[in-house]
Design a protein around this motif. Structure first.
Motif, PDB file in Angstrom:
ATOM      1  N   LEU A 121      -7.943 -10.798   1.446  1.00  0.00           N
ATOM      2  CA  LEU A 121      -8.771 -11.850   2.023  1.00  0.00           C
ATOM      3  C   LEU A 121      -9.222 -11.538   3.443  1.00  0.00           C
ATOM      4  O   LEU A 121      -9.922 -12.352   4.054  1.00  0.00           O
ATOM      5  CB  LEU A 121      -7.986 -13.173   2.030  1.00  0.00           C
ATOM      6  N   MET A 122      -8.848 -10.373   3.945  1.00  0.00           N
ATOM      7  CA  MET A 122      -9.106 -10.065   5.343  1.00  0.00           C
ATOM      8  C   MET A 122     -10.026  -8.860   5.476  1.00  0.00           C
ATOM      9  O   MET A 122     -10.363  -8.199   4.491  1.00  0.00           O
ATOM     10  CB  MET A 122      -7.771  -9.831   6.063  1.00  0.00           C
ATOM     11  N   THR A 123     -10.457  -8.590   6.695  1.00  0.00           N
ATOM     12  CA  THR A 123     -11.323  -7.440   6.968  1.00  0.00           C
ATOM     13  C   THR A 123     -10.632  -6.156   6.527  1.00  0.00           C
ATOM     14  O   THR A 123      -9.465  -5.932   6.865  1.00  0.00           O
ATOM     15  CB  THR A 123     -11.643  -7.354   8.469  1.00  0.00           C
ATOM     16  N   PRO A 124     -11.319  -5.299   5.759  1.00  0.00           N
ATOM     17  CA  PRO A 124     -10.679  -4.070   5.268  1.00  0.00           C
ATOM     18  C   PRO A 124     -10.173  -3.185   6.398  1.00  0.00           C
ATOM     19  O   PRO A 124     -10.767  -3.107   7.475  1.00  0.00           O
ATOM     20  CB  PRO A 124     -11.809  -3.380   4.501  1.00  0.00           C
ATOM     21  N   THR A 125      -9.058  -2.521   6.141  1.00  0.00           N
ATOM     22  CA  THR A 125      -8.507  -1.532   7.065  1.00  0.00           C
ATOM     23  C   THR A 125      -8.485  -0.177   6.359  1.00  0.00           C
ATOM     24  O   THR A 125      -8.939  -0.050   5.217  1.00  0.00           O
ATOM     25  CB  THR A 125      -7.076  -1.905   7.485  1.00  0.00           C
ATOM     26  N   SER A 126      -7.913   0.818   7.014  1.00  0.00           N
ATOM     27  CA  SER A 126      -7.885   2.154   6.419  1.00  0.00           C
ATOM     28  C   SER A 126      -7.038   2.213   5.159  1.00  0.00           C
ATOM     29  O   SER A 126      -7.183   3.134   4.347  1.00  0.00           O
ATOM     30  CB  SER A 126      -7.347   3.167   7.447  1.00  0.00           C
ATOM     31  N   ILE A 127      -6.138   1.261   4.972  1.00  0.00           N
ATOM     32  CA  ILE A 127      -5.275   1.301   3.793  1.00  0.00           C
ATOM     33  C   ILE A 127      -5.691   0.296   2.724  1.00  0.00           C
ATOM     34  O   ILE A 127      -5.105   0.271   1.644  1.00  0.00           O
ATOM     35  CB  ILE A 127      -3.803   1.050   4.177  1.00  0.00           C
ATOM     36  N   SER A 128      -6.717  -0.514   2.991  1.00  0.00           N
ATOM     37  CA  SER A 128      -7.104  -1.554   2.048  1.00  0.00           C
ATOM     38  C   SER A 128      -7.545  -0.982   0.705  1.00  0.00           C
ATOM     39  O   SER A 128      -7.267  -1.554  -0.351  1.00  0.00           O
ATOM     40  CB  SER A 128      -8.223  -2.422   2.633  1.00  0.00           C
ATOM     41  N   GLY A 129      -8.250   0.141   0.735  1.00  0.00           N
ATOM     42  CA  GLY A 129      -8.719   0.750  -0.507  1.00  0.00           C
ATOM     43  C   GLY A 129      -7.563   1.170  -1.400  1.00  0.00           C
ATOM     44  O   GLY A 129      -7.605   0.956  -2.624  1.00  0.00           O
ATOM     45  N   ALA A 130      -6.523   1.743  -0.795  1.00  0.00           N
ATOM     46  CA  ALA A 130      -5.365   2.174  -1.576  1.00  0.00           C
ATOM     47  C   ALA A 130      -4.638   0.974  -2.167  1.00  0.00           C
ATOM     48  O   ALA A 130      -4.211   0.986  -3.322  1.00  0.00           O
ATOM     49  CB  ALA A 130      -4.415   2.994  -0.706  1.00  0.00           C
ATOM     50  N   LEU A 131      -4.489  -0.090  -1.385  1.00  0.00           N
ATOM     51  CA  LEU A 131      -3.847  -1.300  -1.885  1.00  0.00           C
ATOM     52  C   LEU A 131      -4.657  -1.918  -3.008  1.00  0.00           C
ATOM     53  O   LEU A 131      -4.121  -2.386  -4.016  1.00  0.00           O
ATOM     54  CB  LEU A 131      -3.680  -2.313  -0.753  1.00  0.00           C
ATOM     55  N   SER A 132      -5.971  -1.911  -2.848  1.00  0.00           N
ATOM     56  CA  SER A 132      -6.846  -2.479  -3.868  1.00  0.00           C
ATOM     57  C   SER A 132      -6.722  -1.717  -5.177  1.00  0.00           C
ATOM     58  O   SER A 132      -6.713  -2.312  -6.263  1.00  0.00           O
ATOM     59  CB  SER A 132      -8.301  -2.461  -3.385  1.00  0.00           C
ATOM     60  N   GLU A 133      -6.613  -0.408  -5.109  1.00  0.00           N
ATOM     61  CA  GLU A 133      -6.490   0.392  -6.330  1.00  0.00           C
ATOM     62  C   GLU A 133      -5.189   0.085  -7.058  1.00  0.00           C
ATOM     63  O   GLU A 133      -5.157   0.013  -8.298  1.00  0.00           O
ATOM     64  CB  GLU A 133      -6.567   1.886  -5.993  1.00  0.00           C
ATOM     65  N   ILE A 134      -4.109  -0.104  -6.302  1.00  0.00           N
ATOM     66  CA  ILE A 134      -2.835  -0.479  -6.922  1.00  0.00           C
ATOM     67  C   ILE A 134      -2.984  -1.799  -7.661  1.00  0.00           C
ATOM     68  O   ILE A 134      -2.566  -1.954  -8.812  1.00  0.00           O
ATOM     69  CB  ILE A 134      -1.731  -0.581  -5.851  1.00  0.00           C
ATOM     70  N   ARG A 135      -3.596  -2.775  -6.996  1.00  0.00           N
ATOM     71  CA  ARG A 135      -3.786  -4.093  -7.605  1.00  0.00           C
ATOM     72  C   ARG A 135      -4.695  -4.017  -8.821  1.00  0.00           C
ATOM     73  O   ARG A 135      -4.442  -4.625  -9.860  1.00  0.00           O
ATOM     74  CB  ARG A 135      -4.366  -5.073  -6.577  1.00  0.00           C
ATOM     75  N   GLN A 136      -5.800  -3.280  -8.694  1.00  0.00           N
ATOM     76  CA  GLN A 136      -6.778  -3.231  -9.777  1.00  0.00           C
ATOM     77  C   GLN A 136      -6.215  -2.561 -11.019  1.00  0.00           C
ATOM     78  O   GLN A 136      -6.489  -2.994 -12.141  1.00  0.00           O
ATOM     79  CB  GLN A 136      -8.042  -2.512  -9.304  1.00  0.00           C
ATOM     80  N   GLN A 137      -5.424  -1.509 -10.831  1.00  0.00           N
ATOM     81  CA  GLN A 137      -4.844  -0.835 -11.989  1.00  0.00           C
ATOM     82  C   GLN A 137      -3.900  -1.770 -12.718  1.00  0.00           C
ATOM     83  O   GLN A 137      -3.922  -1.863 -13.949  1.00  0.00           O
ATOM     84  CB  GLN A 137      -4.096   0.427 -11.555  1.00  0.00           C
ATOM     85  N   LEU A 138      -3.080  -2.477 -11.963  1.00  0.00           N
ATOM     86  CA  LEU A 138      -2.172  -3.416 -12.607  1.00  0.00           C
ATOM     87  C   LEU A 138      -2.953  -4.548 -13.256  1.00  0.00           C
ATOM     88  O   LEU A 138      -2.609  -5.018 -14.346  1.00  0.00           O
ATOM     89  CB  LEU A 138      -1.180  -3.972 -11.597  1.00  0.00           C
ATOM     90  N   GLY A 139      -4.033  -4.985 -12.600  1.00  0.00           N
ATOM     91  CA  GLY A 139      -4.871  -6.027 -13.177  1.00  0.00           C
ATOM     92  C   GLY A 139      -5.462  -5.599 -14.507  1.00  0.00           C
ATOM     93  O   GLY A 139      -5.546  -6.400 -15.453  1.00  0.00           O
ATOM     94  N   ARG A 140      -5.855  -4.335 -14.599  1.00  0.00           N
ATOM     95  CA  ARG A 140      -6.391  -3.832 -15.868  1.00  0.00           C
ATOM     96  C   ARG A 140      -5.314  -3.819 -16.944  1.00  0.00           C
ATOM     97  O   ARG A 140      -5.565  -4.148 -18.106  1.00  0.00           O
ATOM     98  CB  ARG A 140      -6.986  -2.436 -15.668  1.00  0.00           C
ATOM     99  N   ASP A 141      -4.106  -3.439 -16.551  1.00  0.00           N
ATOM    100  CA  ASP A 141      -2.998  -3.433 -17.504  1.00  0.00           C
ATOM    101  C   ASP A 141      -2.704  -4.844 -18.009  1.00  0.00           C
ATOM    102  O   ASP A 141      -2.487  -5.068 -19.198  1.00  0.00           O
ATOM    103  CB  ASP A 141      -1.736  -2.840 -16.856  1.00  0.00           C
ATOM    104  N   HIS A 142      -2.690  -5.803 -17.084  1.00  0.00           N
ATOM    105  CA  HIS A 142      -2.428  -7.192 -17.458  1.00  0.00           C
ATOM    106  C   HIS A 142      -3.529  -7.722 -18.377  1.00  0.00           C
ATOM    107  O   HIS A 142      -3.257  -8.387 -19.373  1.00  0.00           O
ATOM    108  CB  HIS A 142      -2.340  -8.071 -16.215  1.00  0.00           C
TER     109      HIS A 142
END
Length: 218
Positions: A121-142
């Motif tokens: 929900l916040m302004t992206p940082t240098s690690i936001s993309g990596a965190l997003s990929e973790i979430r998205q992969q799990l979201g696809r699995d779910h």
């Protein structure tokens, strides 16, 4: 010792150093929060040089990915609801209550998971993309599991609304617990809120032959 033995020792040493850096990153996150992690502080915590971090992980985002994979920071589906062991006679409402309330409890119990939720929900940082990929992969699995389960297919929008509400309450409980006169960090208050969520799900999905998809928009 031959070349193969030397290579084996090198691999073991690299794996140990990688684990050392990942553990150091985790300690810095616990102290400062995800959005305040810097490469230099991680290196100081790990006691290694910058070249090793970039050689092994390619940079901070790669380290975040490795850290997330190692620590299973995002709850797996089995953490939320034991679908394989669910009683066949359980009502749709019971299935939904289990996954929504368990999701909220799992996040509330782990400040790092709350950090990951808040990062979306916040302004992206240098690690936001990596965190997003973790979430998205799990979201696809779910999503793949939910698509095969009629309970979740038929009540998809209800689950979206209730998961969003429960996740927000979990974030508030950790980050800013005083909300509309309630202390979300208080165990008794939290239990009352989860019972209220269960009551809403019962009303929306608990009636025989009725699903959230059949409801008219408010």
């Amino acid at each position: 010792m031959g070349a193969a033995g030397a290579k084996g020792r090198g691999r073991i040493k690299r794996e140990a150093t990688e684990a050392q850096i990942i553990a150091a990153f985790g300690r810095v996150v616990q102290r400062n929060g995800l959005r305040n992690v810097g490469v230099n502080e991680v290196l100081k915590e790990a006691g290694v040089g910058k070249a090793l971090l970039y050689r092994y992980f390619g940079g901070l985002p790669g380290l975040v990915t490795a850290w997330g994979q190692k620590n299973r920071l995002w709850p797996q589906l089995a953490d939320l609801v034991p679908l394989s062991n669910a009683r066949s006679a359980a009502s749709p409402a019971e299935h939904l209550k289990t996954i929504v309330v368990r999701n909220a409890d799992v996040h509330r119990a782990d400040p790092v998971r709350i950090e990951m939720l808040a990062d979306e929900l916040m302004t992206p940082t240098s690690i936001s993309g990596a965190l997003s990929e973790i979430r998205q992969q799990l979201g696809r699995d779910h999503a793949a599991v939910f698509a095969r389960n009629r309970v979740f297919r038929d009540n998809h929008l209800l689950m979206v609304v209730m998961m969003a509400a429960a996740s927000y309450l979990a974030m508030r409980a950790v980050k800013a617990p005083l909300y509309m006169g309630e202390d979300l960090a208080d165990e008794a208050t939290w239990a009352r809120l989860m019972r209220e969520i269960e009551s809403i799900i019962d009303k929306a999905a608990g009636a025989p032959g009725q699903s959230a998809g059949a409801h008219s928009p408010a």
